[in-house]
Design a protein around this motif. Structure first.
Motif, PDB file in Angstrom:
ATOM      1  N   PRO A 284       0.819  -1.227   0.000  1.00 45.68           N
ATOM      2  CA  PRO A 284       0.000   0.000   0.000  1.00 45.68           C
ATOM      3  C   PRO A 284       0.844   1.265   0.000  1.00 45.68           C
ATOM      4  N   ARG A 285       1.908   1.264   0.803  1.00 45.05           N
ATOM      5  CA  ARG A 285       2.792   2.438   0.842  1.00 45.05           C
ATOM      6  C   ARG A 285       3.466   2.646  -0.507  1.00 45.05           C
ATOM      7  N   MET A 286       3.799   1.563  -1.195  1.00 40.41           N
ATOM      8  CA  MET A 286       4.426   1.693  -2.506  1.00 40.41           C
ATOM      9  C   MET A 286       3.450   2.285  -3.523  1.00 40.41           C
ATOM     10  N   GLN A 287       2.174   1.911  -3.421  1.00 35.87           N
ATOM     11  CA  GLN A 287       1.184   2.494  -4.332  1.00 35.87           C
ATOM     12  C   GLN A 287       1.037   3.988  -4.054  1.00 35.87           C
ATOM     13  N   TYR A 288       0.998   4.341  -2.778  1.00 41.43           N
ATOM     14  CA  TYR A 288       0.937   5.760  -2.401  1.00 41.43           C
ATOM     15  C   TYR A 288       2.186   6.498  -2.910  1.00 41.43           C
ATOM     16  N   THR A 289       3.349   5.885  -2.710  1.00 36.98           N
ATOM     17  CA  THR A 289       4.605   6.491  -3.151  1.00 36.98           C
ATOM     18  C   THR A 289       4.622   6.670  -4.664  1.00 36.98           C
TER      19      THR A 289
ATOM     20  N   SER B  58       5.124  14.434  -8.522  1.00 38.68           N
ATOM     21  CA  SER B  58       6.383  15.184  -8.532  1.00 38.68           C
ATOM     22  C   SER B  58       6.983  15.277  -9.931  1.00 38.68           C
ATOM     23  N   LEU B  59       6.653  14.316 -10.798  1.00 34.63           N
ATOM     24  CA  LEU B  59       7.173  14.301 -12.167  1.00 34.63           C
ATOM     25  C   LEU B  59       6.228  15.003 -13.145  1.00 34.63           C
ATOM     26  N   GLY B  60       5.163  15.601 -12.614  1.00 33.52           N
ATOM     27  CA  GLY B  60       4.244  16.359 -13.468  1.00 33.52           C
ATOM     28  C   GLY B  60       3.217  15.514 -14.189  1.00 33.52           C
ATOM     29  N   GLU B  61       3.107  14.229 -13.829  1.00 31.39           N
ATOM     30  CA  GLU B  61       2.107  13.343 -14.445  1.00 31.39           C
ATOM     31  C   GLU B  61       0.830  13.413 -13.603  1.00 31.39           C
ATOM     32  N   TYR B  62       0.148  14.543 -13.674  1.00 34.50           N
ATOM     33  CA  TYR B  62      -0.951  14.816 -12.743  1.00 34.50           C
ATOM     34  C   TYR B  62      -2.147  13.885 -12.929  1.00 34.50           C
ATOM     35  N   ASP B  63      -2.550  13.633 -14.150  1.00 32.13           N
ATOM     36  CA  ASP B  63      -3.703  12.755 -14.390  1.00 32.13           C
ATOM     37  C   ASP B  63      -3.413  11.335 -13.901  1.00 32.13           C
ATOM     38  N   LYS B  64      -2.208  10.836 -14.172  1.00 31.42           N
ATOM     39  CA  LYS B  64      -1.830   9.495 -13.724  1.00 31.42           C
ATOM     40  C   LYS B  64      -1.750   9.446 -12.194  1.00 31.42           C
ATOM     41  N   SER B  65      -1.239  10.510 -11.616  1.00 33.18           N
ATOM     42  CA  SER B  65      -1.154  10.579 -10.151  1.00 33.18           C
ATOM     43  C   SER B  65      -2.543  10.484  -9.528  1.00 33.18           C
ATOM     44  N   ILE B  66      -3.492  11.207 -10.098  1.00 31.73           N
ATOM     45  CA  ILE B  66      -4.872  11.184  -9.592  1.00 31.73           C
ATOM     46  C   ILE B  66      -5.449   9.772  -9.682  1.00 31.73           C
ATOM     47  N   MET B  67      -5.194   9.070 -10.788  1.00 31.98           N
ATOM     48  CA  MET B  67      -5.712   7.714 -10.957  1.00 31.98           C
ATOM     49  C   MET B  67      -5.123   6.754  -9.932  1.00 31.98           C
ATOM     50  N   VAL B  68      -3.804   6.802  -9.744  1.00 31.44           N
ATOM     51  CA  VAL B  68      -3.136   5.881  -8.814  1.00 31.44           C
ATOM     52  C   VAL B  68      -3.559   6.159  -7.372  1.00 31.44           C
ATOM     53  N   LEU B  69      -3.581   7.420  -7.001  1.00 41.13           N
ATOM     54  CA  LEU B  69      -3.923   7.770  -5.620  1.00 41.13           C
ATOM     55  C   LEU B  69      -5.412   7.562  -5.337  1.00 41.13           C
ATOM     56  N   SER B  70      -6.262   7.764  -6.330  1.00 39.38           N
ATOM     57  CA  SER B  70      -7.694   7.490  -6.155  1.00 39.38           C
ATOM     58  C   SER B  70      -7.913   6.001  -5.917  1.00 39.38           C
ATOM     59  N   ASP B  71      -7.175   5.178  -6.651  1.00 44.29           N
ATOM     60  CA  ASP B  71      -7.263   3.724  -6.457  1.00 44.29           C
ATOM     61  C   ASP B  71      -6.759   3.341  -5.067  1.00 44.29           C
ATOM     62  N   PHE B  72      -5.672   3.992  -4.637  1.00 44.22           N
ATOM     63  CA  PHE B  72      -5.146   3.747  -3.291  1.00 44.22           C
ATOM     64  C   PHE B  72      -6.202   4.077  -2.242  1.00 44.22           C
ATOM     65  N   CYS B  73      -6.848   5.227  -2.384  1.00 52.29           N
ATOM     66  CA  CYS B  73      -7.869   5.651  -1.419  1.00 52.29           C
ATOM     67  C   CYS B  73      -9.043   4.675  -1.397  1.00 52.29           C
ATOM     68  N   HIS B  74      -9.407   4.177  -2.569  1.00 50.89           N
ATOM     69  CA  HIS B  74     -10.519   3.227  -2.658  1.00 50.89           C
ATOM     70  C   HIS B  74     -10.197   1.935  -1.904  1.00 50.89           C
ATOM     71  N   LYS B  75      -8.944   1.499  -1.975  1.00 53.27           N
ATOM     72  CA  LYS B  75      -8.539   0.232  -1.349  1.00 53.27           C
ATOM     73  C   LYS B  75      -8.091   0.386   0.102  1.00 53.27           C
ATOM     74  N   ASN B  76      -7.763   1.606   0.518  1.00 52.53           N
ATOM     75  CA  ASN B  76      -7.155   1.793   1.848  1.00 52.53           C
ATOM     76  C   ASN B  76      -7.816   2.943   2.612  1.00 52.53           C
TER      77      ASN B  76
END
Length: 308
Positions: A100-105, A112-130
């Motif tokens: 879970p921490r790796m998904q958040y990371t 931090s790399l400017g991939e904002y849309d991808k960041s939103i997708m990954v972190l939204s999935d993290f929030c859904h699961k955790n």
């Protein structure tokens, strides 16, 4: 005599195990040990080099070692490599306690790399699961930050307000509050810019009108009075423009100061949080290593003593 001999054998095997690596290659063990030492000293570039070398050996390719490698890469400023290794980690160790921490990371690195849309997708999935994770408010914060960076201020503000109101104990509350203030400042700035635009247009029209009057002016008192009125109006409009420009400049200075303070607090918070996590990781690794050594010693003693 038998008991005495057992003690001598135990001491010999104990010293042998301490000096020589067991159940792993000497080069791999050396790289891993030196990588851990560099990691504990904060020598991040050395830690990255040594830990990457260590995990190339199957016996060292563990969740703990890879977690340390990714953390060292982040501290060394190599976010691209850290992101790539996060993907590998999640594929190799999906059931790890660190997953879970790796998904958040990963989501944070994408931000931090400017991939904002991808960041939103990954972190939204993290929030859904955790939903019960202590990282949940932080994940919401970086979703909001990605929205903010994409100029979606209303959506971002909604999440910042959720963090402040629903997670008052979160370390992201102060940063979220700062963002709320910045969005309010931006709203004020937009209004000031609109007023500046309107005043500027009015000033140009008044100036053009004054120049026309001046061109066709006569010496009568009425015309002179109109010219004086136009001059006064132009002067007032110029003062309004200067005042609006000053207000905008002050707002921008305030925003810069707020951003600087937020960045400082964020850095301090992240540093403390990572230091706590790393300290716990090192303590756990030391404990696991001691247990492993004791098991190895017991097995070797049993084999020597019973001739197996």
């Amino acid at each position: 005599m038998k008991k005495f001999l057992s003690k001598i054998i135990f001491l010999f095997v104990f010293s042998l195990v301490i000096v020589s690596p067991s159940f792993s290659s000497e080069a791999g063990t050396k790289s891993y040990t030196e990588g851990c030492i560099a990691f504990s000293r904060g020598e991040w570039e050395s830690a990255v080099f040594l830990l990457r070398k260590a995990v190339a050996y199957p016996e060292n390719d563990t969740a703990d070692a890879n977690y340390m490698l990714i953390t060292a890469e982040i501290y060394a400023g190599d976010n691209s490599s850290a992101l790539s290794d996060c993907d590998d980690f999640l594929l190799k160790f999906p059931k790890s306690m660190y997953a879970p921490r790796m998904q958040y990371t990963k989501g944070k690195l994408l931000y931090s790399l400017g991939e904002y849309d991808k960041s939103i997708m990954v972190l939204s999935d993290f929030c859904h699961k955790n939903e019960n994770s202590d990282l949940y408010p932080s994940a919401l914060f970086y979703i909001a930050e990605s929205l903010f960076a994409g100029y979606k201020y209303e959506e971002a503000e909604s999440l910042y307000i959720d963090i402040v109101t629903k997670y008052p104990e979160s370390e992201k509350v102060a940063a979220a509050q700062y963002r709320i203030e910045i969005i309010a400042q931006r709203s004020r700035e937009e209004k000031l810019l609109y007023l500046l635009k309107q005043t500027g247009e009015e000033y140009l029209a008044a100036k053009e009108d004054y120049e026309k009057q001046l061109k066709f002016s006569s010496s009568d008192a009425v015309t002179r009075e109109k010219l004086l009125d136009s001059q006064q109006k132009n002067k007032e409009l110029e003062e309004q423009i200067q005042d609006l420009e000053k207000q905008i400049a002050d707002l921008k200075a305030e925003q810069a100061k707020t951003n600087e303070e937020m960045a400082r607090r964020e850095a301090e918070s992240e540093k403390y949080k990572e230091e706590q996590a790393l300290a716990e990781l090192l303590r756990q690794q030391e404990k696991d290593e001691e247990v492993k050594k004791l098991k190895q010693k017991a097995l070797i003693i049993e084999q020597i003593y019973y001739g197996k």
